[in-house]
Write an enzyme that holds these catalytic residues in place. Sequence first.
Site, PDB file in Angstrom:
ATOM      1  CB  CYS A 110      20.570  53.177 -73.343  1.00 31.62           C
ATOM      2  SG  CYS A 110      21.028  53.232 -75.082  1.00 31.62           S
ATOM      3  CB  THR A 111      22.273  57.580 -74.607  1.00 36.71           C
ATOM      4  OG1 THR A 111      20.883  57.518 -74.948  1.00 36.71           O
ATOM      5  CG2 THR A 111      23.093  56.862 -75.665  1.00 36.71           C
TER       6      THR A 111
END
Length: 323
Positions: A110-111
């Site tokens: 993800c981030t």
Amino acid sequence: MTQRPVLVVLFDGVQSLDVTGPVEVFAGAGRAAGDPAAYPIRTASLDGGPVRTHSGLRLLPDTSLDAAVADGPPHTLVVPGGEGTRAPDPALIDWLRVQAPGAGRLVSVCTGALLLAEAGLLDGHRATTHWVACEHLARRHPGVEVDPDPIFVRDGRVSTSAGVTAGIDLALALVEEDLGRDVALTVARHLVVFLRRPGNQAQFSAQLAAQTARREPLRDLQAWIAEHPEADLSVEALAARARLSPRHFARAFHAETGVPPGRYVDRVRLEHARRLLEETSRGVEEVARASGYGTPEAMRRAFLKALATGPAEYRRRFHAVLS
């Protein structure tokens, strides 16, 4: 069996599923391979203290980051994402900048890609992240080749994945590389997920990737296209169904959905064919007809262009096997 130590970085505001998803895959792979120590897993925060996830869950790391690498770098360093990546601790970025290059494999979920980019570890690499952060990643780090579409991207020793559950897909791909398809399939069955969604599978379906048209005729037409991929979906035919001239229809559809009608149809047909190949035993010729390609050769060309693999090979890799 060769041991492949895994180190998972923890910090306040981390997304809990970004942590537990890959951990469950690696832990399960060891058990499936008959060697629970195949992937020794440790979690670590900067000072070794507990962290609070974005959802409020409290996680207690095994150790501090410095202690975790005191005896050498890990085989796989996992950097999860979460709200804590928006304003990361500079000390964490410094630690990644110094220590992460020593890892055998660098993985973000993800981030978590934002943390790797801040540490300069994605420059010159192709990478992805959660769709909502792709534009920010590209704007802030022009040295990174950001691809917003795939659920994960592998570029040499650096692997990045899209939002949350895509970390499971990436971890399964790494296990398959390390220990073989059978082990990865066993883990996927245990977790009740497919082995495996291809890395270049889009983060969104064709309908979600495009904007929903504001005007009812075009909005209804989008749904009709998805339900009838085998129909005549030429601009002329679609314009007639929307009761617009072909030129007006093409302009309006592009303006309201963000993609030309032909490209939207291509995406819908490809998605439909992939789903049939993954979830059914229908023959390639039947799948081609049902998806609007007409012939297996036309479908093969579309698959090669979009996925760099043919329908038969796609099915061999991704057809769901019921346990």
